[in-house]
Design a protein around this motif. Structure first.
Motif, PDB file in Angstrom:
ATOM      1  N   UNK A  14       0.811  -1.215   0.000  1.00  0.00           N
ATOM      2  CA  UNK A  14       0.000   0.000   0.000  1.00  0.00           C
ATOM      3  C   UNK A  14       0.842   1.262   0.000  1.00  0.00           C
ATOM      4  N   UNK A  15       0.153   2.377  -0.216  1.00  0.00           N
ATOM      5  CA  UNK A  15       0.781   3.691  -0.171  1.00  0.00           C
ATOM      6  C   UNK A  15       0.870   4.170   1.279  1.00  0.00           C
ATOM      7  N   UNK A  16       1.844   5.011   1.546  1.00  0.00           N
ATOM      8  CA  UNK A  16       1.978   5.603   2.874  1.00  0.00           C
ATOM      9  C   UNK A  16       2.610   6.992   2.745  1.00  0.00           C
ATOM     10  N   UNK A  17       2.401   7.818   3.751  1.00  0.00           N
ATOM     11  CA  UNK A  17       2.988   9.165   3.779  1.00  0.00           C
ATOM     12  C   UNK A  17       3.099   9.590   5.229  1.00  0.00           C
ATOM     13  N   UNK A  18       4.080  10.443   5.506  1.00  0.00           N
ATOM     14  CA  UNK A  18       4.256  10.871   6.889  1.00  0.00           C
ATOM     15  C   UNK A  18       5.382  11.865   7.040  1.00  0.00           C
ATOM     16  N   UNK A  19       5.923  11.927   8.242  1.00  0.00           N
ATOM     17  CA  UNK A  19       6.987  12.875   8.553  1.00  0.00           C
ATOM     18  C   UNK A  19       8.100  12.218   9.339  1.00  0.00           C
ATOM     19  N   UNK A  20       9.250  12.909   9.408  1.00  0.00           N
ATOM     20  CA  UNK A  20      10.400  12.408  10.134  1.00  0.00           C
ATOM     21  C   UNK A  20      11.109  13.548  10.868  1.00  0.00           C
ATOM     22  N   UNK A  21      11.774  13.180  11.942  1.00  0.00           N
ATOM     23  CA  UNK A  21      12.543  14.113  12.755  1.00  0.00           C
ATOM     24  C   UNK A  21      13.848  13.419  13.110  1.00  0.00           C
ATOM     25  N   UNK A  22      14.989  14.141  12.917  1.00  0.00           N
ATOM     26  CA  UNK A  22      16.243  13.456  13.156  1.00  0.00           C
ATOM     27  C   UNK A  22      17.410  14.378  13.396  1.00  0.00           C
ATOM     28  N   UNK A  23      18.598  13.819  13.140  1.00  0.00           N
ATOM     29  CA  UNK A  23      19.862  14.473  13.449  1.00  0.00           C
ATOM     30  C   UNK A  23      20.849  14.127  12.351  1.00  0.00           C
ATOM     31  N   UNK A  24      21.698  15.100  11.970  1.00  0.00           N
ATOM     32  CA  UNK A  24      22.687  14.871  10.929  1.00  0.00           C
ATOM     33  C   UNK A  24      24.056  15.403  11.311  1.00  0.00           C
ATOM     34  N   UNK A  25      25.097  14.759  10.770  1.00  0.00           N
ATOM     35  CA  UNK A  25      26.478  15.189  11.025  1.00  0.00           C
ATOM     36  C   UNK A  25      27.267  15.102   9.732  1.00  0.00           C
ATOM     37  N   UNK A  26      28.121  16.109   9.472  1.00  0.00           N
ATOM     38  CA  UNK A  26      28.944  16.153   8.271  1.00  0.00           C
ATOM     39  C   UNK A  26      30.386  15.792   8.599  1.00  0.00           C
TER      40      UNK A  26
END
Length: 209
Positions: free
Chosen positions: A56-68
């Protein structure tokens, strides 16, 4: 005289026995009737667990952290910061194997001091290969990414990524999960040698249609 007395006693004892035998022969004493065995009660078969269907189809959001991480960045510490965004995709469940495709878009607040630049956003086009473990689906993912930077590194840069994730189907409509991705971008904003690696960790929530 004794013989007559003995004969009389024997006759008195034999008479009741003969009477009882005659009554039994004539049906006077009923034989016990065996009760019929109870009919077997049908037992319903146990419910069949059809498993979890990830199709099936799905949709939503995400919250996170990034490092370079980059040799072209002269900051004392690796630049890092939060990221947040939206995603949408489709999965098809083949039984044990789940194939899917997804697009996502993150805004970030990652800042680089030297050279001076901000990482504005990261967009991704993903392919996913997962294992249907019931309510859980561990998966691997890879695809193409584009990062947008400003100031001294002004421009859009194409790259690639790969990573691991897991999804949990909390209900027929709600999916929770997490994902770790490793990105590679070469010559950021057309600056030779400005190669950047980025690691992101995100928590996700989706609505399944």
């Amino acid at each position: 005289m004794k013989t007559i007395s003995l004969f009389a006693r024997t006759s008195m004892l034999a008479a009741p026995l003969a009477l009882a035998t005659g009554m039994a022969s004539a049906g006077g004493i009923s034989e016990p009737i065996a009760a019929p065995a109870p009919a077997p009660v049908p037992v319903a078969p146990p419910p069949i667990d059809l498993g979890t269907d990830w199709t099936g189809f799905y949709a939503g959001g995400q919250l996170g952290f990034g490092r370079l991480d980059s040799g072209a960045i002269e900051d004392d510490d690796d630049p890092e910061g939060a990221l947040y965004g939206v995603h949408a995709g489709y999965n098809y469940d083949f039984g044990s194997i789940v194939l899917g495709g997804e697009i996502d878009y993150d805004l970030t607040n990652i800042e680089i001091d030297t050279p001076e630049a901000d990482v504005e956003s990261v967009a991704r086009a993903k392919l996913k290969l997962g294992y249907d473990a019931g309510a859980f689906m561990p998966y691997i993912t890879a695809g193409a990414a584009r990062v947008e930077t400003t100031d001294d590194l002004d421009g859009d840069t194409d790259g690639a990524f790969a990573g691991l994730g897991v999804s949990y189907m909390m209900s027929d409509a709600i999916i929770l999960g997490g994902e770790v991705l490793q990105h590679e971008f070469e010559d950021v904003a057309d600056n030779d040698g400005a190669d950047v690696d980025a690691t992101t960790l995100s928590l996700r929530a989706s609505f399944k249609f």
